[in-house]
Design a protein around this motif. Sequence first.
Motif, short mmCIF file in Angstrom:
data_model
loop_
_atom_site.label_atom_id
_atom_site.label_comp_id
_atom_site.label_asym_id
_atom_site.label_seq_id
_atom_site.Cartn_x
_atom_site.Cartn_y
_atom_site.Cartn_z
N TYR A 128 35.62 42.45 39.12
CA TYR A 128 36.49 42.09 40.24
C TYR A 128 37.60 43.13 40.28
O TYR A 128 37.89 43.80 39.29
CB TYR A 128 37.04 40.67 40.10
N ILE A 129 38.22 43.29 41.42
CA ILE A 129 39.23 44.32 41.60
C ILE A 129 40.55 43.69 42.00
O ILE A 129 40.60 42.87 42.91
CB ILE A 129 38.80 45.33 42.69
N VAL A 130 41.61 44.05 41.30
CA VAL A 130 42.96 43.65 41.68
C VAL A 130 43.67 44.90 42.17
O VAL A 130 43.91 45.82 41.39
CB VAL A 130 43.73 43.03 40.50
N LEU A 131 43.96 44.96 43.46
CA LEU A 131 44.61 46.14 44.00
C LEU A 131 46.05 46.21 43.48
O LEU A 131 46.83 45.28 43.66
CB LEU A 131 44.62 46.10 45.53
N PRO A 132 46.43 47.31 42.83
CA PRO A 132 47.75 47.39 42.22
C PRO A 132 48.88 47.47 43.23
O PRO A 132 50.01 47.14 42.92
CB PRO A 132 47.67 48.69 41.39
N ASN A 133 48.58 47.90 44.46
CA ASN A 133 49.66 48.02 45.43
C ASN A 133 50.09 46.68 45.97
O ASN A 133 51.27 46.42 46.17
CB ASN A 133 49.24 48.95 46.59
N ASN A 134 49.13 45.75 46.21
CA ASN A 134 49.54 44.47 46.81
C ASN A 134 48.99 43.24 46.12
O ASN A 134 49.27 42.12 46.54
CB ASN A 134 49.14 44.45 48.29
N GLY A 135 48.20 43.40 45.06
CA GLY A 135 47.72 42.26 44.30
C GLY A 135 46.55 41.54 44.92
O GLY A 135 46.09 40.51 44.38
N VAL A 136 46.01 42.02 46.04
CA VAL A 136 44.84 41.40 46.65
C VAL A 136 43.66 41.52 45.67
O VAL A 136 43.47 42.55 45.03
CB VAL A 136 44.49 42.08 47.98
N VAL A 137 42.87 40.44 45.57
CA VAL A 137 41.71 40.44 44.70
C VAL A 137 40.45 40.61 45.53
O VAL A 137 40.22 39.86 46.49
CB VAL A 137 41.63 39.13 43.88
N LEU A 138 39.63 41.57 45.16
CA LEU A 138 38.36 41.84 45.85
C LEU A 138 37.21 41.39 44.95
O LEU A 138 37.17 41.73 43.77
CB LEU A 138 38.22 43.33 46.16
N PHE A 139 36.27 40.66 45.53
CA PHE A 139 35.13 40.15 44.76
C PHE A 139 33.82 40.82 45.16
O PHE A 139 32.74 40.33 44.84
CB PHE A 139 35.03 38.63 44.95
N ARG A 140 33.92 41.94 45.84
CA ARG A 140 32.75 42.64 46.38
C ARG A 140 31.71 42.94 45.30
O ARG A 140 30.52 42.81 45.53
CB ARG A 140 33.23 43.93 47.04
N ASN A 141 32.15 43.38 44.13
CA ASN A 141 31.23 43.75 43.06
C ASN A 141 31.30 42.83 41.85
O ASN A 141 30.73 43.13 40.80
CB ASN A 141 31.50 45.19 42.62
N ALA A 142 32.01 41.71 41.98
CA ALA A 142 32.20 40.81 40.84
C ALA A 142 30.88 40.13 40.45
O ALA A 142 30.03 39.84 41.30
CB ALA A 142 33.23 39.75 41.18
N TYR A 143 30.73 39.91 39.14
CA TYR A 143 29.54 39.19 38.66
C TYR A 143 29.87 38.54 37.32
O TYR A 143 30.82 38.92 36.64
CB TYR A 143 28.35 40.13 38.51
N TRP A 144 29.06 37.56 36.96
CA TRP A 144 29.21 36.88 35.67
C TRP A 144 28.25 37.51 34.67
O TRP A 144 27.06 37.61 34.91
CB TRP A 144 28.92 35.40 35.79
N GLU A 145 28.78 37.93 33.55
CA GLU A 145 27.96 38.49 32.49
C GLU A 145 27.27 37.36 31.72
O GLU A 145 27.91 36.36 31.39
CB GLU A 145 28.83 39.31 31.54
#
Length: 550
Positions: free
Chosen positions: A532-549
């Motif tokens: 998952y991605i946490v954008l450092p500029n505004n804290g928005v969380v992106l789940f585009r590539n997130a997965y459970w290991e």
Amino acid sequence: MNNKRLVTLVTIFILLFSLAGCSGQPAGNEAQQEQNQDKGQSAKTSLVYNLGPQPRTIDPATCDEVYGFTVIDNVFEGLARYDKKGNPEPGMAESWETSGDGLTWTFHLRDAKWSDGKPVTAKDFEYSWKRALAPDTASPYAYQLYYIKNAKAYNEGKADASEVGVKAIDDKTLQVTLESPTLYFLTIVSLPISYPVREDIIKEHPEDWTNNPQTYIGNGPFKMTEWVNNDSFTFVKNENYWDAQNVKLENLTFTLMTDENTALSAFKSGEVDYIDIVPPLEIPNLRDEGLLNTVLTMNTTMIEFNTTKKPLDDPRVRKALSLAIDRKTIVENITKGGEKAAGGLVAYGFPDAEQGKDFREVGGDYYPVDRADVETAKKLLAEAGYPDGKGFPKLTYIFNDRSTNKEIAQALQQMWKQNLGIDVELKTEEWQVFVQDVISGNYEMTRMGWQAEYVDPIAMLELFTTGSPNNDPRWSNKEYDELIKTAKTSTDQRARMEALHKAEDIIMEEMPIAPIFYSVKQNVVKPGLKDYIVLPNNGVVLFRNAYWEN
């Protein structure tokens, strides 16, 4: 940035950030997990994230808050998108080039579809950008498109839409003409204000297209299937997304809990997989358990003073109120999450002119951050006509309803009483009421957090230019405006940074805002969640590539 002509210069210009991903543990129906594992599938393809307050809007053109942007960024996509390291990469545009003078950008769209199967075209972008700039839309971030030729004039009603420098040459080619060369323009086309929306849907449902999953059609990795008012959003994977093969989550839910303790209880009970509002007292335990991941964001939490209200129209009063604050006590005894006491408006993380230098470090602190400067504060208040607080009217400080905000407000109230001898009334408001009061100027002092939309100090400083929709203090300074204009139009990075430092000097001298601390994103995530991605500029969380290991 990925640009044929500006790649080297822009790469130097943009500060690279490593975005946070942390590990976690799948939760949910154990029998189903075992069944999936027996089939050789991932044990979990769903995720529940607590968004926080319900957004006031999820329209890319009118949203102005991180909660709405988090929904938008997971449903829509611009010409460029952010990669795992926080750099713009090809999104809807698979390639682009610029003219020799840097004024014309030509974007070549890939074969992409909307979530309902219709093709995404260059016309969609032309319509969307002009819609965002249309005066009737009243977009709070329209100014982010002012780099485009005649965009500002159109937004101010001084030009026609046909004169705006954006044109669909054909279905796959978008040509953009700028007012002046802009080194960081690729970051602008990565912002929600530049995302495409559907003209046919908005024309048929102009007032409520965002409220119904049937009409909230996006072009990003997920599509909305349900919105339960003040409860939750539900999304599923968008099979028509051009990069769907790399979207691993099949189901995504955003809950809407605003209380930190309630959210943590939901996390501990397994109802929620990921929260980022955390009770300060629980931070040490969560860190010890390995569940907490802290990201310092380009977000400044501050007090905004309504400069149209007496006595806050006097900069001496505003500076006195600011200098009477002990910022170190707030971050060490209240927030406790790794926040940094703020010594200026612009947070850490923004690049300065010299490669490797940080804008905040170069600019330094404008006042002590490890204590209150009581002596200077009292002197300023006396000069303004209120020695030892005598005759000072009772002001009201408003803030949105989170327990941490209340604790900070109570600390400020006590500091102002003890250090200046003045009384301040505190008022808590539900989020949407709070934001409306601030926007309409129905306040005297307020708590506000501002994050950068892109990685350049101007993203913070331009908020407070004259007439900006985000200039909540209603402050105006002509010299400041000219310096921001210089920073926007210059292609000399040293000249740009010099202008921005001078602009910060002015705003910190007149103090329409009082920075308190630079915020962090406290991510509490079940082990096993990856990418998952946490954008450092505004804290928005992106789940585009997130997965459970597994």
